[in-house]
Design a protein around this motif. Structure first.
Motif, PDB file in Angstrom:
ATOM      1  N   TYR A  39      88.690  25.958   2.402  1.00  0.00           N
ATOM      2  CA  TYR A  39      88.134  24.779   1.736  1.00  0.00           C
ATOM      3  C   TYR A  39      86.851  25.158   0.988  1.00  0.00           C
ATOM      4  O   TYR A  39      86.650  24.746  -0.160  1.00  0.00           O
ATOM      5  CB  TYR A  39      87.844  23.690   2.769  1.00  0.00           C
ATOM      6  CG  TYR A  39      87.448  22.363   2.159  1.00  0.00           C
ATOM      7  CD1 TYR A  39      88.409  21.407   1.840  1.00  0.00           C
ATOM      8  CD2 TYR A  39      86.116  22.062   1.906  1.00  0.00           C
ATOM      9  CE1 TYR A  39      88.059  20.196   1.275  1.00  0.00           C
ATOM     10  CE2 TYR A  39      85.746  20.849   1.346  1.00  0.00           C
ATOM     11  CZ  TYR A  39      86.722  19.915   1.035  1.00  0.00           C
ATOM     12  OH  TYR A  39      86.359  18.721   0.475  1.00  0.00           O
ATOM     13  N   THR A  90      93.247  19.718   1.739  1.00  0.00           N
ATOM     14  CA  THR A  90      93.083  19.310   3.138  1.00  0.00           C
ATOM     15  C   THR A  90      94.421  18.906   3.742  1.00  0.00           C
ATOM     16  O   THR A  90      94.741  19.257   4.876  1.00  0.00           O
ATOM     17  CB  THR A  90      92.089  18.144   3.240  1.00  0.00           C
ATOM     18  OG1 THR A  90      90.815  18.569   2.730  1.00  0.00           O
ATOM     19  CG2 THR A  90      91.920  17.691   4.675  1.00  0.00           C
ATOM     20  N   LEU A 139      90.876  18.736  -3.688  1.00  0.00           N
ATOM     21  CA  LEU A 139      90.331  18.939  -2.347  1.00  0.00           C
ATOM     22  C   LEU A 139      91.059  18.087  -1.311  1.00  0.00           C
ATOM     23  O   LEU A 139      91.291  18.544  -0.185  1.00  0.00           O
ATOM     24  CB  LEU A 139      88.829  18.626  -2.351  1.00  0.00           C
ATOM     25  CG  LEU A 139      87.977  19.534  -3.251  1.00  0.00           C
ATOM     26  CD1 LEU A 139      86.522  19.130  -3.192  1.00  0.00           C
ATOM     27  CD2 LEU A 139      88.150  21.006  -2.865  1.00  0.00           C
TER      28      LEU A 139
END
Length: 289
Positions: free
Chosen positions: A223, A240, A236
């Protein structure tokens, strides 16, 4: 004296609060993970031995091992897998591109078998710019779609069917199977293996979700790497999603199996081509009372 009693009570309460999660983790490890294999170079490695079936039997030790890729094994880890875990066969579910980029370190005494679950030779291989573009274009439910594909698409089904072929042949020693992180392709493989052995769905789900804990550092690192490239919120969020193990993902595989085959039992018979004799043989080989 009153103040001292208050301090003691608070100390005891803090001790219970702090140690409870570890007690739960320990119990969960026994029931749903089997036992963690502490490799210094590879996360998410577990011997499934000890996991209980619906009828009270348990999986034998040193027979079934799931893990992440074995790309950085050191001398100690190779010794542990070979001499302590008795690994004889390693099934690598990664694509040829993934293996070319980061091949497994050869484990002495073990036969390495490439058994790609995905049909594309370039699956999982992409520069960060391409990966970011792919994530930006994905729908929020793309992981559920991926799990449906793994139990439905012919190439995936054939790979898992071949996995059972090796399981039936392996009368002694351990089979270790893995993908890159030991979460998705390995998670579905574990779902199918444990189902064939009669392990309840609740235990299978706990086993699957444990990857969130064991891959926490790896996920956080990837990340951070992506945030250095882009701050796009869609990228993002989808990153995730791709790095997590979620109940909805594995349930998507279960529901697809039920929709197309009626039950997991029928799926194992029709798609994995396991006869009643095969199921009995698997349970004889891998279970103990």
């Amino acid at each position: 004296m009153k103040l001292l009693r208050q301090i003691i009570r608070r100390t005891l309460l803090a001790t219970v609060i702090l140690t409870a999660p570890f007690a739960v983790c320990s119990a969960d490890t026994t029931s749903s993970l089997g036992s963690t294999i502490h490799l210094s170079t590879t996360p998410n490695a577990h011997d499934l031995g000890g996991i209980r079936t619906k009828n009270g039997q348990h999986i034998r030790q040193n027979r079934l091992i799931r893990s992440a890729a074995l790309t950085r094994l050191n001398h100690h880890d190779k010794w542990l897998l070979g001499k302590q875990q008795h690994v004889k066969v390693i099934l690598d579910f990664r694509s040829s591109g993934e293996i070319k980029r980061a091949p497994d370190v050869k484990s002495p005494g073990a036969r390495h078998i490439h058994l790609s679950v995905m049909s594309s030779p370039d699956f999982g291989v992409h520069p960060i710019s391409q990966y970011a573009n792919q994530l930006a274009a994905k729908q929020p439910n793309f992981m559920e779609q991926f799990y449906r594909k793994m139990v439905l698409e012919p190439h995936c089904v054939e790979a898992y069917r071949t996995m059972f072929h090796y399981l039936l042949k392996q009368r002694s020693g351990a089979i270790l199977y893995h993908c890159t992180y030991g979460k998705d392709r390995t998670g579905v493989a574990t779902m199918l293996i444990l189902s064939s052995l009669g392990v309840p769905k609740t235990t299978i789900m706990k086993n699957y979700l444990a990857s969130n804990h064991y891959l926490k550092k790896t996920t956080a690192k990837e990340y951070r790497q992506m945030t250095h490239y882009t701050r796009n919120p869609t990228v993002l969020r989808n990153l995730t999603r791709s790095k997590a193990a979620q109940p909805t993902y594995l349930n998507a595989a279960y529901s697809t199996i039920d929709r197309h085959n009626g039950t997991m039992k029928h799926y194992l018979h029709r798609q994995m081509r396991l006869s009643n004799h095969d199921i009995r043989q698997l349970r004889t080989q891998y279970l103990a009372k």
